[in-house]
Structure formats: structure tokens, C-alpha cells
Scaffold this motif. Sequence first.
Motif, PDB file in Angstrom:
ATOM      1  N   GLY A  53       0.844  -1.197   0.000  1.00  0.00           N
ATOM      2  CA  GLY A  53       0.000   0.000   0.000  1.00  0.00           C
ATOM      3  C   GLY A  53       0.876   1.241   0.000  1.00  0.00           C
ATOM      4  O   GLY A  53       0.606   2.217  -0.722  1.00  0.00           O
ATOM      5  N   GLY A  54       1.925   1.217   0.804  1.00  0.00           N
ATOM      6  CA  GLY A  54       2.851   2.349   0.870  1.00  0.00           C
ATOM      7  C   GLY A  54       3.555   2.557  -0.457  1.00  0.00           C
ATOM      8  O   GLY A  54       3.743   3.688  -0.915  1.00  0.00           O
ATOM      9  N   VAL A  55       3.917   1.442  -1.084  1.00  0.00           N
ATOM     10  CA  VAL A  55       4.599   1.528  -2.375  1.00  0.00           C
ATOM     11  C   VAL A  55       3.673   2.155  -3.421  1.00  0.00           C
ATOM     12  O   VAL A  55       4.068   3.050  -4.179  1.00  0.00           O
ATOM     13  N   TYR A  56       2.413   1.718  -3.420  1.00  0.00           N
ATOM     14  CA  TYR A  56       1.481   2.267  -4.403  1.00  0.00           C
ATOM     15  C   TYR A  56       1.194   3.742  -4.130  1.00  0.00           C
ATOM     16  O   TYR A  56       1.028   4.532  -5.045  1.00  0.00           O
ATOM     17  N   GLN A  57       1.158   4.076  -2.844  1.00  0.00           N
ATOM     18  CA  GLN A  57       0.971   5.482  -2.504  1.00  0.00           C
ATOM     19  C   GLN A  57       2.159   6.278  -3.052  1.00  0.00           C
ATOM     20  O   GLN A  57       1.990   7.370  -3.601  1.00  0.00           O
ATOM     21  N   GLY A  58       3.350   5.690  -2.910  1.00  0.00           N
ATOM     22  CA  GLY A  58       4.539   6.333  -3.440  1.00  0.00           C
ATOM     23  C   GLY A  58       4.463   6.471  -4.958  1.00  0.00           C
ATOM     24  O   GLY A  58       4.829   7.509  -5.525  1.00  0.00           O
ATOM     25  N   TYR A  59       3.975   5.424  -5.608  1.00  0.00           N
ATOM     26  CA  TYR A  59       3.801   5.466  -7.062  1.00  0.00           C
ATOM     27  C   TYR A  59       2.877   6.618  -7.453  1.00  0.00           C
ATOM     28  O   TYR A  59       3.139   7.379  -8.377  1.00  0.00           O
ATOM     29  N   ARG A  60       1.793   6.717  -6.707  1.00  0.00           N
ATOM     30  CA  ARG A  60       0.816   7.748  -7.042  1.00  0.00           C
ATOM     31  C   ARG A  60       1.406   9.141  -6.846  1.00  0.00           C
ATOM     32  O   ARG A  60       1.263  10.018  -7.701  1.00  0.00           O
TER      33      ARG A  60
END
Lengths: 222, 780
Positions: free
Chosen positions: B628-635
Motif C-alpha cells: 500500500g505504501g509503495v502504491y501510494q509512493g507510485y501515485r
Amino acid sequence: MRRARSVLAILLPIVWVLSGGDSLASDTGGSAPTELEALMQGFAESGGVRARFQESRYLSILTDPIETTGMLYFAPPDRLARHTTSPGRSSIVIEAGRVSLRDETGQRVFDFSTNEIAQALVGNLMVVFRGDLKLLRERYSISFDSAAERWTLDLEPRARALRSVIERVQFVGKGRDLAAMETREPNGDRTIMKFSEIEIGFSWEPRDLDRIFSVDPPDTTP
Amino acid sequence: MNDLRVRWITVALLAGVGLYGVSRLEFTNSIKSFIPAAGELGDLSLELVDSPLARRMAISIGGGEKRSGAATALAESLRSHPEVAWVESGFDEDALRGIYELYFDRRVYLISEKPATEIPALLEPAALERRAADLRRRLAQPDAMLLSRTAPDDPLGLFQNIVDRIRDANPALSSGGGSFESASGEHAIVLLGLRSSPFDSERQAPLLGYLDSEFARLNAEAGGQLVLEVSGINRVSVASERSIRGDTNFISMVSVSVVCALFLLVFHSLRHLAIAILTPLSGFAVAMAVALSGEDPVHGITLGFGFVLIGVAIDYPIHLMNHHALSPPGTRPRETVAQIRSSLLLSALTTTLAFIALSLSDFPGLQAMGTFAAVGIPVALAITLFSIPAFMSPSAAPTPAQRALAGGFAWLVGWLSAREGIAVALFAACAVIAAVGVPQIRWEDDPSTLIAGDPALIAESERVRGRIADFDSGRFVVGLAPNAEAALVLNDQIHEQLTQAVVAGDLEGMSSLHTFLWSQALQRRNLEALRSVPDLVDRIDRIYVQGGFQSGAFQGFSAAVADPPLAPLRAEDFAGTALERAIDSLVELDGRWAVVTYLRGVTSSDAIRQALSGLEDTRYIDQKEIVGGVYQGYRRSMVRVLALGCVIVFVVLQLRYRNLRAALLAFATAGLAALATYGVFGILGVSVNVVSTISLLLVLGMGVDYGIFTVDGARVSDRLGATLSSILVSCLTSVFVFGTLALSEQPALRAIGLTTGTGILFALALSPAVFVMARRSGVR
């Protein structure tokens, strides 16, 4: 968990002893076929059986035998119940390859339908009550002796695996009554089960069958 | 070079590059290659993402007395399937033999986790008296005939304690001697492990088909009363892929049909469509060949999104062909190219720069996509400028549709020019929508929401997992140590701490290697503690004799303490046994050893971290949190990339036009369309994610193209109709190709469709207004 523990308690030693089995014995085949077949036919025609039992277990590690008493029930073709009343209350019910147990630690059920050794261990008495001579001959070398009305049926396991658990089973009787069953183990331990107040020819109602062949034993014998 | 030669060279090059790409085609679907370096925690999570639990299936059979036999038969049948690594359906003789052979002769090593205190307590006279009484009581039980076989060697019941510990590892699964049963006893359970990733649908679909057909056969034999229920990531994954494929096929059919109809209507020819498709296809083929020329495989997501991004390039041939059709009869294609070359060059340049900005992201997935698209766009431009004209004929009379569209737009612009307030209002409306909606945007950073699993399958999976009290494959504790023994020492401590967490109610249960294997140090301490009792043999003998046992009956136990038949248990001892999988959780990672403990029912992640806080090199990992943190970072990175891309594009426009108003107007179509799209989503409560944000880049790319063509068109008096009708055809093509994905049931595809569809329609709506304002401003 307890159910599994029970299974493991029974099966693990089997596995253990399998590695130390002794040599194969020959089939003595010394029975008196006519009398034996007649006897087994008699058992087969006995219908439902009810008997009181007294069991004495002589174990090499104990100074005195373990004594238990209770009631035994058999309903053809494949139902056997053993309700112990002393020293404590416990029940074991065998039915169509499944064994149900209840003792002071709780109730457990396990399936022995795929394990021939376990079937033999728990089902010998049932096979005799059923008069299944064919199955007995498949599993055991049979010796049968009779004098006057008394008879002795000796069973020696054919399979090495079973022989490493049971050395010999001996049934003793008089006429068409089964008086005792003795099981000897390779390590010298033996169990003698004596029968009394034997009644045969029962044909229980379904409601009674459910009560008898339940691990919640009946307070009064039907 | 004549056109025929150009055509052959183009086709040959495209075929060559395509063949090269196909011959080297190797792509991965592993999430590992799509997640940035996230420190030790993230790396550990990546290493363990394909955990044994993720590769496990649980099969439940209910519905009748014959369930147990059917489960055993099904297990036997599945065992021979090439995709099945292992099957467990109960305590078969192999498992029992494995337990006995591994543990019985080592029972003196595995008595207590706190041997210094618990073993002396175990051997206190009062405790021994209780044990003796308990053994005698158990010998009197109806099922105790064979207990007497092990009792002489194990009067303390040490082996039974080990067996109990193994069983307690999953109290919900019991064994009826034949097959595993659920706690309720109403379902037979079979567990199996997969050889391949559960996301590898190519391998999983045949296995699932085989499972269904074998069960159908067994159920028919059992009278048809049995009910099969399955839990497994592969089942949901395969169903999702089928759903995606079904959606894609349907949507492709719809979009291809409509685009064909559009080209037939506008150009009266499908040949134009074939020529137009050549452009993005060439860009994709070359980008793929470049990506595959390296050693690493290309990620499937990179290919998918790269293709979408290069789809921007379909605008170029559409503009060229529509302008050409509306040129004076007899105009040669290369003359039309010359007329719009600067617009095409600027469009491709801005788009390429925007994608290069994407390749500057910190995130490997975005970098790969950006590089992929940045390679493809210039190739698509080159094909448009040099090859496409060779496939075209000199212009003839435009089709009625082209004439009508051009005329209609001319009228519309004339009408708008007389009512500039409406054009301004259009801009203002988009700005208001953006201002109101964008602050309300709801970001969705849970990657699992990108794929819609079948709710019925998920519910079924949860039912089965509940029956076996399954562990959470995404939550675990990892201990790291320089060697295997040190890892086991650490694992002893982890187990102790987590046991306290279970007692405290912070954790429901765990699956730990400690159940099966202790460190050798702890095992030796057990034996030492036993031996430290000076009169151990005499004490047991004396007390057990008082309890009715024969004197000297337990010499086997005395011998085992004095000289154990086997050395302490090691991980290597499990090799080749039925319990071999028990040590899967001890793995070597880059020269270090990691031991993994899986958790069930974590009520508080903080409490687990707190429980482990005193242990060095021990980490609690929640993969959902990490991913989830990684995807937040992606976004966030994507938003930064978008902002950077906008700045770069605007600077390039300013450099090209040397006129702030012209640059603003050229950029306005893209910028306002993108902002208004998210404004609409914010107002309507449509959540946005990293996929929709990437799709917004597509909107920006196309929107800037529309802006450039509009502003450039406004500078040439006779290009109004051609420019705006080209934009309309381009817009409709994009909407039908990408926007129709909004019809999909899959959230990821729907996000692409909704974002591109809405954004491109906004861009189309703004184009006439931009044209009017550019012409009024006298942009030159």
C-alpha cells in the motif's frame, strides 16, 4: 486435537514396531474344519449379542494387572460397542470403519477404514461375532481344538506388520458361548477379556441401536 | 526513393523488428520487479512475497459420510498432477513414520523451552507421582493397548508432548485417521502446494480444471451429494484473468467495430484505418525490441501501459490523412506532411518529453513505462512523416462526412467567435469543476482494489480458510542471522515473545518453525538439565514403583538420557522425510539466514512490533501495508511526474511560439481537460488510483496535441475545418479505443477508460474555444 492425539497414540507405536517385526510364520492350518465352520456358522446366526465383560491387562511394566469391567454389545454386521463402567466410565464404538471413543478426557472419532492393522486391532472380536471365517483365514493362521463342549480358537497373524503388534489371539468357549478372548503381544503383554451373562439373538429397535452404539452409554441396558 | 520502395522498407523493418521482439519475448509478472528499493524491510517482503502460504490451496469437501474417502481419493489423484508440489490430506503412515523417526530418539532434547527451570520442576517427586498416576490411568483407557509399547522408553510422556505440540500448531485441523477434518467435523480437508506462482494462470487454469473434473468423477461415484469448496489465490486469479479477458474481448469487439464504422463514415475506407494503426504499432514494436534487447525481462504492466501510452501516436496519421483529404485535389501526401510537419514535430516532442519526465521517476515501473513510451513516440512520428505518405494517394475530393464536419466546425467557430463569452464560460466551467472537485478527490492506494475478484469465490475461500483457521499469507515475522543455528536461536526467542502476544490477546496464533525444530543450543540445554538431576534414574524408578510399575521397567529411558541414540535435531535431518516442508520457513537470503513465522489474527500491528522490540534483526512485516505504501509512493511520484511533464511541455511550447498567450492556449486544452477530469471524479466520488493517474498522462499527451494543432490551425486561415475535424476524428477514435474500457467490470481497466474517455471529451469540447481565442488573440 484430542481425536488426533488418540490416533497418533495408537498408530505411532504401530509404525514403531513395524521396524522390528519378526520372521514370517507358516499357516498351521490345524483346525477341525467341520466343527470350526459349524461354530462360526453358529456365531453368524446369533444376531445381536449382549455380554458382561471383565478385562485384565497384564503389562510387563506394571506390578499388577489393570482390571476393567463393563458391557459389550454387537449388532451384525459391523457394530460393536464396549461400555466400561469400572474403574471409570468410558466407551468405544466401532461402526463401519469408524471408531468413536469417549473417556474422561473427552470424545474423539477416527476413521480406520484405510488401515488394515488398526482394523484388525479393534475389529477381531467383531469378526468372530459375525462368524466371518473367510476374513479370519485371510488375516490369521487358524488353529482350532475342541474337546467335549469346550473349544479353543487360536489366531496367529499372517501379515508381518500385524504380527509385530499382535503375537496371538486366542478365543475360548463352551458350546456356542464365547467365554474369553486373550490377546498376546510380542513383548509379553497380554490382555484377557472374560465374558459372562451372554445373551444372543437380539434384534434391537433403531432407537435402541442409536442408544447402545453411542459413546454416550445407556444408563440401563436395553 | 519511390513510394513503393518506402512501403516495402517500412513493412520489412516493421516485420524484422517485430520478429526480433517476438524471438526475445520474455516478460515477467512478478511484483518484485515493479517495487522500488524500500530498504531492508521492503526487500525482505519482496523476497518472501511468493511465500509457501501464497502457493497453497485448501480444498474442503462436505455434504455426506463419503467425504473422507472422496478427499483421500482426490488427494491421491492430485498428487500425480505436474503442477502440484505436495499434497497433505491427513496423517498418513509416511507422516507418522516421519514424526516417529525424527523425534522419538530425540525426545530428551525437546522437553522444555525453559529447561533450567521447567525440567527440575518436571522431575520433582510430586510431579513424578502425578505422571506415574497419569500413565497408569492412560494405560487403562480403551485405546491404550499400544501405549504400553512406548511407555518403557518414555515414562514421562516426552514424545507424546512433542506430538501434541505438532498437532497444536493447527488446532482447527484434526485427523480422522483417513483425512484431515475441519474443527466441526463436517468437512474433509485436503491441502496442496503449487509448483508455480498462483498468478501464473497458464499453469493454474489446467490444474483447477483437473481438480473440478476429478471431484465431479468422485462425487458421481459417491452419489452426487458431496460439495467442493476451495480456497486459493490461484482460483481468484484465474477467474479475474478470465473476467479481464472476457471484458477485453467484448470491449475490443465494440471498439474495433465502432472505429471501423467511424473510418468508413469519415474516409469511406478501412485502408485508412490500417494505415493509421501502422503508426502506433511501429512505435510499440521498436520500443518493445529496445526493451527486450537488455538482459532483464520486460514486465507485463510495462508492455500494457506502454502500448496504451504509445496509442497517443494514432493522432498523427489521423491528422495527416484528414488534412490531406481536405487539401485541394491533387495535393501529394508529402505536400500535406510539409504543411503540418511543424505541428506534428511539436506534438511528438512535447509528448516524448512528458514521457521522459515519467522515466525520471524513482519508481522502476514508471521508469520502464516512460522509457518505453519515449522510445515509441519518435518512432511513430518518423513513420508518420516518412512512411505513411507512401501508403497514401494524392488527395481527391473529401468525403461528404469530411466536408460536413469541416463545414460544421467552421460554423461553430464562427458562432462562437460572435459569442466569445460562451468560449470564456467554457474555460471558466472547466476551471470551476477542477477547483471544486480536485480537493475532494479520494485516493485509493490499496492495489488489491485494482483487480475485482469474484465475490462468490472470495466468500467461498473465506469459508474454507475459516474451517482450517488459516494463517495470513501477508503478515509474518522475519528473523535474520548469519547462519542457520543463529537463526534458530533467534527463532526460539521470537516464538517466546509471540507466545506472550498470544496470551495477551494481540495475536490469535502463529505458524512457527519452532513447533518442529529448536536450536541445537536449546536442545543441548534440555539434555544437560535432565542429566543434572543426580538421582534421575533412581528417582523415577522409586516413584513409579510406588505407582504400581515394575522396578527397572524404564531402563530404556535411562539409556536414552545417558547416551541418546541420535544427535540434536537439525534442519538437514528433515530432508527426504514427510515433514520436509516444515523447514520451508528457514531460508538463505544473500548469505544470511531468515526464519519466517506466519501469523493469524493480528489485532494490533503495533503490539506485535512492541513484543519484538527487544530482539535484534527481527522484523514484523505486513505486506499489505508495505505494498500500500509503495502504491501510494507510485501515485505521489506520478503526480510529481505529471507536474514536471506539464512544466516541460509548457516551456517547450513557449520556446516554440515565443508568445505566452499562444503557449498558454496550446497548453490550456490539456491542462484544463486533465484537471476537470479529476474535478468530475472528485465531485462524483469516483476514487482515483495510480492507474487513473497514469491514464491522465495520456489525456495530457493527446490534449497537448489538440492544443498545438488548434493554435497552429488558427494561424492559417484555411485550416480551421481540417484542424477541428481532425481533432474530432482523433478524439472519437481515442474514446472508442480507450474510453470504452470504462465499460469493464475490472477496476484497473475501468479507471483507464473513465479517465481517458472523460479527459479526451473535455479536450475536444475545449478545442473550438481555444481556436476562437487563439484567432482573436492574433496568435502568429
